[in-house]
Write an enzyme that holds these catalytic residues in place. Structure first.
Site: not given
Ligand SMILES: *Cc1c(COP(=O)(O)O)cnc(C)c1O
Length: 357
Positions: A35, A248, A296
């Site tokens: 799956k 950050y 990110m």
């Protein structure tokens, strides 16, 4: 110079892991749970490798996933764990997909279909023995006119915790409930359940995670071979000129002379942001801590302790592999290895090794 991380997926290791599970469960059929695109590793590659090795039965969660598996393994048995809903049933029969029936309404849909097609249709029955998530209430009568049960199954709540009394309680509940279909093969074990031994292995085991190198025995040495390796090239090495911070929100303080290496992997690639300032990756085998927030697309590493010649633009960083496994990263990130695998990003260059006869 490479500027993208590379994910290497070792299909020989997947096959070796499947064979190891076959050896561990000598009286059972060992299926493969594929799956979520084979836990993120690519069902189109994993399924044919396992089918060539002799795996005959594959489980997916959703009907859409089953189509790709059927195409990759034309002869195999393909079961759909969530069942197959009314709009999809005719196509499913044409593709020889077998629904796992979890709920009385699903049973009714398939009974009606068998009547309309004037055919006996194979189905699997999922009995709930304690998960309270999916499954028919164990012990209630189920009318199966026109349906041929080919598997009776249940799912363990805490298989990876060997001494959890729920394991034995569920096993006994399952034995009592499956007695209604004494000649139908039975299945209870996922990866960890298989390691609970013969009483849990029954006729068919349903491992997923262990095939992909996940540790079915948390807290103990991993008996499985590592399957994934992630390498990223250093994009830049910054020598800190004035005291300050990295990344950050300034969560990692730096002094002049410290060196920070930046690699092109971030949370958009499935690298957990919660591993910020926690996990260590490897350069030439040496542990290198993550410095500051995972962003990110980028991760920053404190390489101050390594010689300058050991870390330059293009130097390869092992982000996942033998030294830093999926469990170690998961632990640093406060999740489990399943989530690390299934989130592995789509931007990586993917390379497959082995898997041929
Ligand atoms: C996902 C799943 C499995 C496989 O579990 P692993 O822990 O990955 O081995 C087996 N059975 C069912 C019902 C599942 O949902």
């Amino acid at each position: 110079m490479r500027d993208r991380a590379r994910l290497t997926i070792d299909l020989d290791a997947v096959v070796a892991n499947w064979r190891m599970l076959v050896d561990r469960a000598p009286r059972s059929e060992v299926a493969a749970v594929v799956k979520a695109d084979a836990y993120g590793l690519g069902a189109a590659r994993v399924v044919p490798a396992l089918a060539r090795a002799g795996c005959r039965t594959f489980f997916v969660a959703q009907t859409g996933e089953a189509v790709a598996v059927r195409a990759a393994a034309p002869e195999a048995r393909v079961l759909v764990l969530h069942g197959i809903a009314a709009p999809d049933v005719r196509e499913a029969v044409a593709r020889r997909l077998v629904p796992v029936l979890n709920e009385p309404g699903q049973v009714a849909v398939w009974r009606d279909l068998a009547r309309r097609l004037e055919r006996r249709l194979p189905v699997a029955l999922h009995l709930d023995t304690g998960m309270n998530r999916l499954g028919l209430a164990a012990g209630t009568a189920i009318a199966l006119d026109g349906l041929v049960p080919v598997l009776v199954m249940s799912h363990l709540v805490s298989a990876e915790i060997e001494d959890d009394p729920l394991n034995e309680a569920q096993r006994q509940r399952f034995e009592r409930a499956r007695a209604a279909w004494p000649s139908v093969p039975a299945s209870l074990a996922n990866s960890s359940g298989l390691f609970l031994g013969a009483p849990f292995q029954l006729d068919l085991c349903r491992p997923g995670y262990a095939l992909y190198g996940g540790n079915p025995l948390p807290g103990r040495p991993n008996p499985m071979r590592a399957v994934v390796r992630l390498d990223a090239p250093v994009l830049q090495v910054t020598t800190v000129a004035v005291a300050g911070s990295v990344g950050y929100n300034a969560t990692f303080a730096v002094r002049p002379g410290m060196r920070i290496a930046t690699v092109p992997v971030g949370y958009a690639d499935g690298w957990p942001r919660s591993a910020s300032n926690k996990a260590s990756v490897r350069i030439g085998g040496a542990p290198v801590p993550i410095a500051g927030r995972v962003s990110m697309d980028l991760i920053t590493l404190d390489v101050s302790h390594l010689p300058e010649s050991a870390v330059r633009p293009g130097t390869s960083v092992e982000m996942l592999g033998e030294a830093l496994g999926i469990e170690a990263l998961a632990e640093a990130a406060g999740t489990n290895g399943y989530e690390i695998l299934t989130r592995l990003g789509r931007r990586y260059e993917r390379r497959y090794r082995g898997g041929d006869l």
